[in-house]
Each structure stands twice: as structure tokens, then as C-alpha cells.
Motif scaffolding. Structure first.
Motif, PDB file in Angstrom:
ATOM      1  N   LYS A 158     -15.658 -31.592  38.212  1.00  0.00           N
ATOM      2  CA  LYS A 158     -14.775 -31.616  39.390  1.00  0.00           C
ATOM      3  C   LYS A 158     -14.676 -33.022  39.975  1.00  0.00           C
ATOM      4  O   LYS A 158     -13.603 -33.462  40.363  1.00  0.00           O
ATOM      5  CB  LYS A 158     -15.255 -30.619  40.441  1.00  0.00           C
ATOM      6  N   GLU A 159     -15.782 -33.723  40.016  1.00  0.00           N
ATOM      7  CA  GLU A 159     -15.804 -35.089  40.546  1.00  0.00           C
ATOM      8  C   GLU A 159     -14.949 -36.020  39.684  1.00  0.00           C
ATOM      9  O   GLU A 159     -14.170 -36.833  40.194  1.00  0.00           O
ATOM     10  CB  GLU A 159     -17.255 -35.576  40.596  1.00  0.00           C
ATOM     11  N   TYR A 184      -9.562 -38.808  38.492  1.00  0.00           N
ATOM     12  CA  TYR A 184      -8.389 -39.001  37.637  1.00  0.00           C
ATOM     13  C   TYR A 184      -7.102 -38.711  38.400  1.00  0.00           C
ATOM     14  O   TYR A 184      -6.138 -39.475  38.303  1.00  0.00           O
ATOM     15  CB  TYR A 184      -8.441 -38.106  36.392  1.00  0.00           C
ATOM     16  N   VAL A 185      -7.097 -37.638  39.165  1.00  0.00           N
ATOM     17  CA  VAL A 185      -5.896 -37.271  39.933  1.00  0.00           C
ATOM     18  C   VAL A 185      -5.544 -38.386  40.907  1.00  0.00           C
ATOM     19  O   VAL A 185      -4.398 -38.826  40.983  1.00  0.00           O
ATOM     20  CB  VAL A 185      -6.093 -35.925  40.661  1.00  0.00           C
ATOM     21  N   GLY A 220     -13.456 -42.461  44.333  1.00  0.00           N
ATOM     22  CA  GLY A 220     -14.851 -42.337  43.932  1.00  0.00           C
ATOM     23  C   GLY A 220     -15.215 -43.041  42.645  1.00  0.00           C
ATOM     24  O   GLY A 220     -16.350 -42.938  42.187  1.00  0.00           O
ATOM     25  N   GLY A 221     -14.277 -43.762  42.051  1.00  0.00           N
ATOM     26  CA  GLY A 221     -14.575 -44.499  40.829  1.00  0.00           C
ATOM     27  C   GLY A 221     -15.436 -45.723  41.099  1.00  0.00           C
ATOM     28  O   GLY A 221     -15.438 -46.262  42.200  1.00  0.00           O
ATOM     29  N   ASN A 266     -17.270 -42.726  31.716  1.00  0.00           N
ATOM     30  CA  ASN A 266     -16.076 -43.041  30.934  1.00  0.00           C
ATOM     31  C   ASN A 266     -15.330 -44.193  31.586  1.00  0.00           C
ATOM     32  O   ASN A 266     -15.217 -44.258  32.816  1.00  0.00           O
ATOM     33  CB  ASN A 266     -15.165 -41.812  30.842  1.00  0.00           C
ATOM     34  N   ASN A 267     -14.817 -45.101  30.769  1.00  0.00           N
ATOM     35  CA  ASN A 267     -14.123 -46.293  31.240  1.00  0.00           C
ATOM     36  C   ASN A 267     -12.611 -46.045  31.196  1.00  0.00           C
ATOM     37  O   ASN A 267     -12.047 -45.870  30.126  1.00  0.00           O
ATOM     38  CB  ASN A 267     -14.497 -47.473  30.336  1.00  0.00           C
ATOM     39  N   ILE A 268     -11.981 -46.039  32.374  1.00  0.00           N
ATOM     40  CA  ILE A 268     -10.544 -45.805  32.470  1.00  0.00           C
ATOM     41  C   ILE A 268      -9.899 -47.143  32.821  1.00  0.00           C
ATOM     42  O   ILE A 268     -10.284 -47.807  33.788  1.00  0.00           O
ATOM     43  CB  ILE A 268     -10.207 -44.759  33.552  1.00  0.00           C
ATOM     44  N   GLU A 269      -8.887 -47.522  32.038  1.00  0.00           N
ATOM     45  CA  GLU A 269      -8.209 -48.812  32.195  1.00  0.00           C
ATOM     46  C   GLU A 269      -6.716 -48.589  32.382  1.00  0.00           C
ATOM     47  O   GLU A 269      -6.145 -47.668  31.809  1.00  0.00           O
ATOM     48  CB  GLU A 269      -8.426 -49.660  30.938  1.00  0.00           C
TER      49      GLU A 269
END
Length: 131
Positions: A16-17, A22-23, A94-95, A122-125
Motif C-alpha cells: 500500500k505504501e 507511485y500514484v 513518501g519516496g 525499487n528505483n523509479i526514474e
């Protein structure tokens, strides 16, 4: 040829976090939850695929009982302001900062990107290749 979709694994106890991040982080890119199957499978994507008249989800989060993967996913955009908006939204969501918006000339002179880590590591770019 293009990538149709990407999925990353996140531990169920952080699911959920991670999805909340992501959203929030991908909202500046026009993403929203397009599909949810059960408690631990969420697909994010565009509101509507104009060609085929269905919701398109190209970024999927899949909950696992394991500790999760350490994936790297990069979204391409055409405007550097969207990279900045992604990073700001992701931090608010929260990232963890893993690289503030800026040029990464070691890739190429116009590689402008920002990176955040979710709760599972996980690394989001988001990257813009335009000057």
C-alpha cells in the motif's frame, strides 16, 4: 518496437505504501490506477488508450511474500519540467531521494533525470532526453 508494460515486485507488507507513492509520483505524467486485481496487483497507466478505447496500464506493482525485488524503471517524458514535477511529487508521496533532477552528462549531454526509491528499494526514474 516499444515496451508494452513493466512490473515490479514489492513485499505485501509495503504494498500500500509503495502504490501510494507511485500514484502520487506518476500523477504529473498523467498516470492513475487503471486496474486492480485483488489486494496485491495494481496497474497504473493512462486514463484511456485513444487507439483501442480501453484503459492502458503499462506499470504494474505485484505484491509478493518475499522481500521484493530491487527493480529500476525509467519513464521517458519530453519536458524537463515533468521530471521536476515527478521528483517533487514523489518526495511528497513518501519516496526517498535517489538523485535530484539534473543533467547526467555521463550518459549523454541532454540526459535530464530524477530518481526516487520506494519503500521496497525499487528505483523509479523519470528522464527527458531533449535539450
Amino acid at each position: 518496437m516499444a515496451i508494452d508494460h513493466t512490473s515490479i515486485s514489492v513485499p505485501e507488507d509495503k504494498f500500500k505504501e509503495c502504490v501510494a507513492l507511485y500514484v502520487k509520483a506518476l500523477e504529473p505524467l498523467g498516470y492513475e490506477i487503471a486496474y486492480q486485481f485483488g489486494e496485491y496487483t495494481v496497474g497504473l497507466g493512462s486514463k484511456l488508450d485513444a487507439r483501442d478505447n480501453y484503459k492502458a496500464a503499462d506499470f504494474w506493482a505485484i505484491g509478493t511474500k518475499e522481500s521484493g525485488g530491487k527493480a529500476h524503471v525509467a519513464f521517458r517524458v519530453s519536458d524537463r519540467a515533468v521530471v521536476d514535477a515527478f521528483h517533487a511529487a514523489a518526495i511528497l508521496g513518501g519516496g526517498q531521494d535517489n538523485g535530484a533532477p539534473g543533467v547526467r552528462a555521463h550518459y549523454h549531454p541532454n540526459y535530464y533525470a530524477a530518481f526516487v526509491l520506494d519503500a521496497a528499494g525499487n528505483n523509479i526514474e523519470v528522464v527527458c532526453h531533449n535539450p
